[in-house]
Scaffold this motif. Structure first.
Motif, PDB file in Angstrom:
ATOM      1  N   MET A 341       0.879  -1.177   0.000  1.00 43.08           N
ATOM      2  CA  MET A 341       0.000   0.000   0.000  1.00 43.08           C
ATOM      3  C   MET A 341       0.912   1.221   0.000  1.00 43.08           C
ATOM      4  O   MET A 341       1.767   1.378   0.877  1.00 43.08           O
ATOM      5  CB  MET A 341      -0.903   0.005   1.237  1.00 43.08           C
ATOM      6  N   ALA A 342       0.736   2.082  -1.019  1.00 36.39           N
ATOM      7  CA  ALA A 342       1.627   3.228  -1.199  1.00 36.39           C
ATOM      8  C   ALA A 342       0.857   4.531  -1.041  1.00 36.39           C
ATOM      9  O   ALA A 342      -0.384   4.556  -1.088  1.00 36.39           O
ATOM     10  CB  ALA A 342       2.256   3.151  -2.591  1.00 36.39           C
ATOM     11  N   SER A 343       1.606   5.607  -0.874  1.00 31.69           N
ATOM     12  CA  SER A 343       0.998   6.938  -0.820  1.00 31.69           C
ATOM     13  C   SER A 343       0.583   7.346  -2.233  1.00 31.69           C
ATOM     14  O   SER A 343       1.320   7.082  -3.188  1.00 31.69           O
ATOM     15  CB  SER A 343       2.026   7.959  -0.319  1.00 31.69           C
ATOM     16  N   GLY A 344      -0.575   7.982  -2.369  1.00 29.95           N
ATOM     17  CA  GLY A 344      -1.045   8.445  -3.679  1.00 29.95           C
ATOM     18  C   GLY A 344       0.020   9.318  -4.331  1.00 29.95           C
ATOM     19  O   GLY A 344       0.578  10.201  -3.685  1.00 29.95           O
ATOM     20  N   PRO A 347       5.463   6.702  -7.560  1.00 25.32           N
ATOM     21  CA  PRO A 347       6.807   7.101  -7.128  1.00 25.32           C
ATOM     22  C   PRO A 347       7.148   8.577  -7.381  1.00 25.32           C
ATOM     23  O   PRO A 347       8.295   8.954  -7.197  1.00 25.32           O
ATOM     24  CB  PRO A 347       7.697   6.199  -7.988  1.00 25.32           C
ATOM     25  N   ARG A 348       6.162   9.382  -7.809  1.00 24.94           N
ATOM     26  CA  ARG A 348       6.428  10.830  -7.897  1.00 24.94           C
ATOM     27  C   ARG A 348       6.113  11.451  -6.537  1.00 24.94           C
ATOM     28  O   ARG A 348       6.192  10.789  -5.526  1.00 24.94           O
ATOM     29  CB  ARG A 348       5.571  11.421  -9.017  1.00 24.94           C
ATOM     30  N   GLU A 349       5.741  12.737  -6.543  1.00 27.05           N
ATOM     31  CA  GLU A 349       5.448  13.451  -5.292  1.00 27.05           C
ATOM     32  C   GLU A 349       4.261  12.834  -4.555  1.00 27.05           C
ATOM     33  O   GLU A 349       3.304  12.395  -5.202  1.00 27.05           O
ATOM     34  CB  GLU A 349       5.046  14.886  -5.633  1.00 27.05           C
ATOM     35  N   TYR A 350       4.344  12.817  -3.249  1.00 30.19           N
ATOM     36  CA  TYR A 350       3.218  12.316  -2.463  1.00 30.19           C
ATOM     37  C   TYR A 350       3.178  13.040  -1.126  1.00 30.19           C
ATOM     38  O   TYR A 350       4.180  13.611  -0.683  1.00 30.19           O
ATOM     39  CB  TYR A 350       3.338  10.798  -2.256  1.00 30.19           C
ATOM     40  N   ALA A 351       1.994  13.004  -0.497  1.00 30.90           N
ATOM     41  CA  ALA A 351       1.832  13.653   0.810  1.00 30.90           C
ATOM     42  C   ALA A 351       2.300  12.716   1.912  1.00 30.90           C
ATOM     43  O   ALA A 351       2.315  11.496   1.732  1.00 30.90           O
ATOM     44  CB  ALA A 351       0.367  13.995   1.010  1.00 30.90           C
ATOM     45  N   GLY A 387       6.880   6.733   0.565  1.00 33.24           N
ATOM     46  CA  GLY A 387       6.158   6.362  -0.646  1.00 33.24           C
ATOM     47  C   GLY A 387       5.481   5.016  -0.484  1.00 33.24           C
ATOM     48  O   GLY A 387       4.270   4.873  -0.602  1.00 33.24           O
ATOM     49  N   ARG A 388       6.295   4.007  -0.184  1.00 36.17           N
ATOM     50  CA  ARG A 388       5.701   2.711   0.135  1.00 36.17           C
ATOM     51  C   ARG A 388       5.418   2.718   1.627  1.00 36.17           C
ATOM     52  O   ARG A 388       6.318   2.966   2.438  1.00 36.17           O
ATOM     53  CB  ARG A 388       6.650   1.585  -0.270  1.00 36.17           C
ATOM     54  N   VAL A 389       4.177   2.482   2.006  1.00 37.38           N
ATOM     55  CA  VAL A 389       3.760   2.675   3.406  1.00 37.38           C
ATOM     56  C   VAL A 389       3.698   1.328   4.146  1.00 37.38           C
ATOM     57  O   VAL A 389       4.260   1.188   5.231  1.00 37.38           O
ATOM     58  CB  VAL A 389       2.394   3.399   3.456  1.00 37.38           C
ATOM     59  N   LEU A 390       3.020   0.357   3.553  1.00 38.39           N
ATOM     60  CA  LEU A 390       2.812  -0.934   4.222  1.00 38.39           C
ATOM     61  C   LEU A 390       3.000  -2.073   3.219  1.00 38.39           C
ATOM     62  O   LEU A 390       2.731  -1.907   2.031  1.00 38.39           O
ATOM     63  CB  LEU A 390       1.382  -1.019   4.780  1.00 38.39           C
ATOM     64  N   GLY A 391       3.436  -3.223   3.699  1.00 39.92           N
ATOM     65  CA  GLY A 391       3.487  -4.440   2.880  1.00 39.92           C
ATOM     66  C   GLY A 391       2.571  -5.459   3.519  1.00 39.92           C
ATOM     67  O   GLY A 391       2.934  -6.133   4.489  1.00 39.92           O
ATOM     68  N   ALA A 418      -4.508   6.363  -0.367  1.00 41.78           N
ATOM     69  CA  ALA A 418      -3.849   5.045  -0.429  1.00 41.78           C
ATOM     70  C   ALA A 418      -3.968   4.453  -1.835  1.00 41.78           C
ATOM     71  O   ALA A 418      -5.032   4.490  -2.451  1.00 41.78           O
ATOM     72  CB  ALA A 418      -4.481   4.091   0.581  1.00 41.78           C
ATOM     73  N   HIS A 419      -2.852   3.945  -2.322  1.00 38.69           N
ATOM     74  CA  HIS A 419      -2.859   3.330  -3.650  1.00 38.69           C
ATOM     75  C   HIS A 419      -2.218   1.953  -3.572  1.00 38.69           C
ATOM     76  O   HIS A 419      -1.172   1.791  -2.954  1.00 38.69           O
ATOM     77  CB  HIS A 419      -2.079   4.196  -4.640  1.00 38.69           C
ATOM     78  N   TYR A 420      -2.885   0.983  -4.180  1.00 38.03           N
ATOM     79  CA  TYR A 420      -2.272  -0.345  -4.268  1.00 38.03           C
ATOM     80  C   TYR A 420      -2.724  -1.013  -5.551  1.00 38.03           C
ATOM     81  O   TYR A 420      -3.766  -0.661  -6.117  1.00 38.03           O
ATOM     82  CB  TYR A 420      -2.635  -1.202  -3.051  1.00 38.03           C
TER      83      TYR A 420
END
Ligand code: AMP
Length: 431
Positions: A341-344, A347-351, A387-391, A418-420
């Motif tokens: 689960m990654a930040s929206g 791999p570019r800019e994210y909050a 960027g990558r938040v959880l696995g 959240a993006h996955y």
């Protein structure tokens, strides 16, 4: 035993989680760690793993800490400290540390070194050339019809490879890396490989300088979006084992690659103690190595360690001591799936700083483990910090069940943006 783990990502959380299960461990630190790592407890005495505020590249401070705390074994997660020579520095100071020394870590820190080594020692690889002159590089790429991979020699955060389909694309890539210096010093030398077609797999093997013990197979999902679209990332998910290679075939590929690799290491006096992780293309003419990494993959570690039954402390100890040939690896026959689960925007800019909810609910699910990568504590909350938040990882007797379980856990967890990917391991099940 007192252990120090270096790093702060999902890979390091998986390492800490597995090492903490060992009856040998009495105290563990992680530098710098993350909010999930700080929640782990040792199976032996229930004490918490302690995160210490030392960066993974602050070699002097790490050494001073290991000495002061009389750490018995330091375990290095990421590639940068290995490339900087942390193992050599610890060994000079008689501190036990697991990972390849600086010379051995060149398999990852220099693609030119790896390519030369492979050609010299008969490790199957792509036809290639090494260049620091743009005109000569262009000529070589033209000879391949422009169908090639142009690679910066040094570490470039996994971004230093440009795949080209025509002479003009190859010229642009050479221009970007070699002339304009898009990757700085990492790109003052480039490797150009012919473009290889086939199925890509990665292998992991634990080495002790003499023996290489192969792990089961796994497959990563590098692109940000479903269907392998979007930008390249550090990895959006993985699963193990892969269905398109039997254990026997995987052992054969391992032998074809690691046999000559090990013999080459002996011939050159390279003492590789750590994980060797070749990226391999299965072509019509057999397996060919695209690149080597010299550490555990992220998120491959998350699926491997949830399948590993053996005590990881004993395995790493044997890797340091050169006694791996006497050690048996036990793997669960289960499949394991990790969905990142990654930040929206990644791999570019994210909050950053977005509150994460649902972790407690996910933790109640059986055979499921949520590894933290980019998280922090903000008072009572866990918040995003990378960027990558959880696995989100689950294991079960079939790949379908493991996949369903991982996505069930993902659905419990929420944070803004959240993006996955929704298709981790889907291709394997479609076959
Ligand atoms: P590397 O970091 O060298 O593994 O390259 C990153 C990705 O680029 C690999 O995972 C492949 O998907 C692709 N790639 C690298 N080299 C080649 C090649 N010679 N032919 C085709 N694809 C390649």
């Amino acid at each position: 035993m007192k252990l120090l783990v270096i790093g702060s990502g999902g890979r390091e959380h998986a390492l800490v989680w597995k090492l903490a299960q060992s009856r040998h461990v009495t105290r563990m630190w992680c530098a710098p760690g993350n909010a999930g790592i700080a929640e782990e407890r040792l199976a032996g005495n229930s004490s918490l793993v302690e995160c210490v505020k030392i960066g993974a590249e602050d070699l002097n401070a790490l050494l001073a800490f290991a000495k002061e705390q009389r750490v018995d074994l330091t375990v290095v997660g990421p590639d940068n400290p290995l490339g900087m020579g942390i193992v050599d520095s610890f060994q000079r100071n008689r501190q036990r540390i697991w990972g390849p020394n600086q010379r051995a870590a060149q398999f990852e820190s220099s693609k030119a070194f790896s390519q030369q080594f492979m050609e010299k020692h008969g490790v199957p690889t792509a036809r290639s050339g090494i260049f620091s002159d743009a005109a000569v590089a262009r000529k070589f790429a033209e000879g391949l019809g422009g169908r090639c991979a142009v690679k910066a020699d040094g570490l470039a955060l996994g971004k230093g490879v440009l795949i080209c389909g025509s002479p003009s694309e190859a010229n642009d890539a050479i221009q970007q890396i070699l002339v304009q210096g898009a990757f700085g010093k990492a790109g003052t030398t480039i490797v150009i490989q012919e473009f290889l077609e086939g199925t890509e797999i990665s292998l992991h093997a634990l080495c002790d300088g003499q023996t290489a013990k192969l792990f089961p197979t796994s497959q990563d999902h590098k692109r940000a979006l479903d269907g392998d679209l979007g930008l390249n990332t550090g990895g959006m998910g993985t699963y193990s084992p892969v269905p398109f290679l039997t254990a026997k075939e995987s052992a054969e590929v391992g032998e074809q690659v690691l046999g000559p690799w090990l013999r080459g290491c002996h011939a050159e006096g390279i003492d590789f103690r750590g994980i060797i992780y070749p990226g391999i293309m299965l072509t019509k003419e057999g397996p060919k190595v695209l690149e080597f990494n010299a550490r555990f993959g992220d998120p491959e570690t998350q699926v491997y360690l949830t399948r590993l039954e053996s005590d990881l402390v004993e395995l790493l100890d044997a890797s340091v001591e050169g006694t791996l040939s006497k050690v048996d690896f036990q793997w669960r026959s289960d499949s394991s799936v990790c969905v990142v689960m990654a930040s929206g925007g990644y791999p570019r800019e994210y909050a950053k700083g977005r509150v994460i909810s649902g972790l407690d609910d996910a933790a109640k699910l059986p055979n499921t483990k949520v590894f933290h990568a980019g998280t922090q504590r903000a008072r009572e909350d866990f918040v995003t910090s990378g960027g990558r938040v959880l696995g989100v990882t689950a294991w079960a007797s079939t790949l379908q069940q493991a996949r369903d379980a991982a996505y069930r856990a993902v659905e419990k967890i929420k944070f803004d943006g959240a993006h996955y990917r929704r298709d981790i391991a889907a291709k394997a099940l479609a076959n």
